[in-house]
Design a protein around this motif. Structure first.
Motif, short mmCIF file in Angstrom:
data_model
loop_
_atom_site.label_atom_id
_atom_site.label_comp_id
_atom_site.label_asym_id
_atom_site.label_seq_id
_atom_site.Cartn_x
_atom_site.Cartn_y
_atom_site.Cartn_z
N GLU A 1 0.77 -1.23 0.00
CA GLU A 1 0.00 0.00 0.00
C GLU A 1 0.81 1.29 0.00
O GLU A 1 0.43 2.24 -0.67
CB GLU A 1 -0.97 -0.02 1.19
CG GLU A 1 -1.67 1.27 1.50
CD GLU A 1 -2.34 1.89 0.30
OE1 GLU A 1 -2.59 1.18 -0.68
OE2 GLU A 1 -2.57 3.10 0.32
N PRO A 2 1.92 1.39 0.77
CA PRO A 2 2.60 2.69 0.80
C PRO A 2 2.89 3.24 -0.59
O PRO A 2 2.73 4.43 -0.82
CB PRO A 2 3.88 2.39 1.59
CG PRO A 2 3.48 1.26 2.48
CD PRO A 2 2.54 0.43 1.66
N SER A 3 3.31 2.43 -1.54
CA SER A 3 3.62 2.90 -2.88
C SER A 3 2.38 3.43 -3.58
O SER A 3 2.41 4.48 -4.22
CB SER A 3 4.25 1.77 -3.70
OG SER A 3 4.44 2.17 -5.02
N THR B 1 -3.36 -2.57 4.56
CA THR B 1 -2.91 -3.89 4.09
C THR B 1 -3.74 -4.39 2.92
O THR B 1 -3.36 -5.35 2.27
CB THR B 1 -3.00 -4.92 5.22
OG1 THR B 1 -4.35 -4.98 5.70
CG2 THR B 1 -2.07 -4.54 6.37
N ARG B 2 -4.86 -3.73 2.67
CA ARG B 2 -5.71 -4.14 1.55
C ARG B 2 -6.27 -2.91 0.86
O ARG B 2 -6.47 -1.87 1.47
CB ARG B 2 -6.88 -5.00 2.02
CG ARG B 2 -6.47 -6.28 2.68
CD ARG B 2 -7.71 -7.00 3.14
NE ARG B 2 -7.32 -8.16 3.93
CZ ARG B 2 -8.11 -8.75 4.82
NH1 ARG B 2 -9.31 -8.27 5.01
NH2 ARG B 2 -7.70 -9.80 5.49
N LEU B 3 -6.57 -3.06 -0.41
CA LEU B 3 -7.26 -2.03 -1.18
C LEU B 3 -8.24 -2.70 -2.13
O LEU B 3 -7.96 -3.78 -2.64
CB LEU B 3 -6.28 -1.17 -1.98
CG LEU B 3 -5.69 0.06 -1.27
CD1 LEU B 3 -4.75 0.78 -2.21
CD2 LEU B 3 -6.79 1.00 -0.82
N ASP C 1 -11.42 -1.88 -7.54
CA ASP C 1 -12.48 -1.11 -8.19
C ASP C 1 -12.56 0.30 -7.63
O ASP C 1 -12.79 1.28 -8.37
CB ASP C 1 -13.83 -1.81 -8.00
CG ASP C 1 -13.92 -3.12 -8.77
OD1 ASP C 1 -14.69 -3.99 -8.35
OD2 ASP C 1 -13.22 -3.25 -9.79
N LEU C 2 -12.36 0.44 -6.31
CA LEU C 2 -12.38 1.76 -5.70
C LEU C 2 -11.21 2.60 -6.20
O LEU C 2 -11.37 3.79 -6.51
CB LEU C 2 -12.33 1.64 -4.17
CG LEU C 2 -12.22 2.96 -3.40
CD1 LEU C 2 -13.44 3.82 -3.66
CD2 LEU C 2 -12.05 2.69 -1.91
N VAL C 3 -10.02 2.00 -6.29
CA VAL C 3 -8.85 2.73 -6.76
C VAL C 3 -9.06 3.22 -8.20
O VAL C 3 -8.74 4.35 -8.55
CB VAL C 3 -7.58 1.86 -6.68
CG1 VAL C 3 -6.40 2.54 -7.36
CG2 VAL C 3 -7.24 1.56 -5.23
N TYR D 1 -10.91 8.32 1.99
CA TYR D 1 -9.74 8.71 2.78
C TYR D 1 -8.85 7.51 3.09
O TYR D 1 -7.62 7.59 3.04
CB TYR D 1 -10.18 9.38 4.07
CG TYR D 1 -9.05 9.65 5.03
CD1 TYR D 1 -8.82 8.82 6.12
CD2 TYR D 1 -8.19 10.72 4.82
CE1 TYR D 1 -7.78 9.06 6.99
CE2 TYR D 1 -7.13 10.97 5.68
CZ TYR D 1 -6.93 10.13 6.77
OH TYR D 1 -5.89 10.37 7.62
N ASP D 2 -9.47 6.37 3.42
CA ASP D 2 -8.70 5.17 3.75
C ASP D 2 -7.83 4.71 2.59
O ASP D 2 -6.75 4.16 2.79
CB ASP D 2 -9.65 4.02 4.16
CG ASP D 2 -10.15 4.18 5.58
OD1 ASP D 2 -11.14 3.52 5.93
OD2 ASP D 2 -9.55 4.97 6.34
N ALA D 3 -8.30 4.93 1.35
CA ALA D 3 -7.51 4.52 0.19
C ALA D 3 -6.23 5.34 0.06
O ALA D 3 -5.24 4.88 -0.51
CB ALA D 3 -8.34 4.64 -1.09
#
Length: 349
Positions: free
Chosen positions: A25-27, A86-88, A91-93, A78-80
């Motif tokens: 996720e950080p990237s 640890t998860r994404l 579809d939201l991204v 905001y969470d994205a």
């Protein structure tokens, strides 16, 4: 047996955890933040509103104008963007980057990143199986896929400014050259808004308005007269409809939609241009071919205003379809370049 703890704190068994992919996720979070910054620092609430509207339109408008039934909360968005996830949801991204101006093809590249970027989990040896099962993998030691290591680099402020300036100057030049060709070759077209259409898609409606206005003033010394200045409102109307239709209405996502939008631009420009042509120039302008069309329509019994409207609309429809096609072909890639500039190419499926 491995157990996954969700963001909300609930414990899920292996049958649930297997349906998700852990994302480095950080990237991705840094890339999303950079994209949001390049889009003008759009608020999370505005992004949520845009996604709700996008999903409603994608379903055929069943959710209404406000996107009722397709709402996405601000906290979800905001969470994205929050590092440490640890998860994404891929579809939201994809919907987030679409709402920030990325084209559909590039957005699918983001989906690929979400589904393939995973922190490596060390394979336990036969001696330490029991002890390793209770130890988390070290994220810092996890290799990242080549497609995501350097993705997300964006234009610096100076690079972006230079690219904007070059785009505006090129669009201005295209408008002026097109307008001169029409006069020299006596074409039944205008060709002085091709650059305006490109800028409307690539940068937005108000950049396009600036190009449209400057075009009319810059044409004065070229033509040796100021006949084009009264038609500045016509150019402004076309720039606004193209810009808002492409960027707010998402009508630049397919050729048929955008060409239909260009027909609407032609109709709107004619509605504005006819009173100007009839009142200021008594029905005739510097466009010889357009004047010939007006004479032909008058010869079949139409009055001056109707003849001017008929000739202008005929020329304008073909003119705006040409400008719209060029604008779509050039403006969409430019819009993608303005949105983000990966240092390494994304893997597009």
């Amino acid at each position: 047996m491995s157990i996954t703890v969700d963001v909300g704190g609930s414990v899920k068994g292996p049958e649930v955890a297997s349906t998700h992919r852990d994302v480095a996720e950080p990237s991705i979070a840094e890339s999303l933040q950079a994209l949001r910054k390049e889009a003008g620092g759009v608020t999370y609430a505005e992004i949520a509103t845009r996604i709700s509207r996008l999903r409603a339109e994608r379903s055929g408008g069943a959710g209404g104008v406000g996107g009722a039934g397709f709402e996405v909360s601000r906290s979800t968005v905001y969470d994205a963007f929050r590092p440490g996830r640890t998860r994404l949801n891929p579809d939201l991204v994809v919907d987030i980057v679409l709402s920030l101006g990325v084209d559909l093809e590039t957005a699918e590249g983001w989906r690929e990143r979400c589904t393939t970027a995973r922190p490596a989990v060390p394979r336990p040896s036969s001696r330490s199986t029991s002890s390793d099962s209770t130890t988390k993998a070290d994220p810092a030691a996890a290799p990242r896929p080549a497609s995501t290591e350097r993705a997300g680099s964006v234009w610096s402020g100076r690079q972006r400014l230079l690219l904007i300036a070059a785009t505006l100057l090129a669009a201005l030049g295209v408008n002026l050259v097109g307008g001169e060709l029409v006069i020299w070759l006596e074409l039944p077209l205008f060709l002085d808004m091709i650059g305006t259409a490109v800028v409307a898609i690539a940068l937005g409606p108000w950049y396009a308005v600036a190009v449209a206005i400057v075009t009319q003033f810059a044409a004065v010394p070229l033509h040796g007269n100021s006949e084009g200045l009264p038609f500045i409102p016509v150019a402004i109307v076309g720039a606004l409809i193209w810009g808002y239709g492409a960027r707010r209405g998402n009508l630049a996502r397919s050729l048929p939609r955008f060409l239909l939008l260009s027909v609407v631009v032609a109709l709107a420009c004619t509605i504005v241009a006819v009173p100007i042509t009839a009142a200021v120039f008594e029905g005739y302008s510097s466009h010889v071919a357009a004047n010939s069309l007006t004479d032909r329509f008058q010869s079949v019994g139409e009055n001056l205003v109707v003849a001017v409207a008929s000739s202008n609309l005929t020329a304008s429809v073909f003119d705006k379809l040409i400008a719209g096609f060029v604008g779509l072909a050039v403006g969409v890639p430019l819009r993608s370049r303005f949105a983000t500039r990966p240092a390494a190419p994304l893997a597009i499926p």
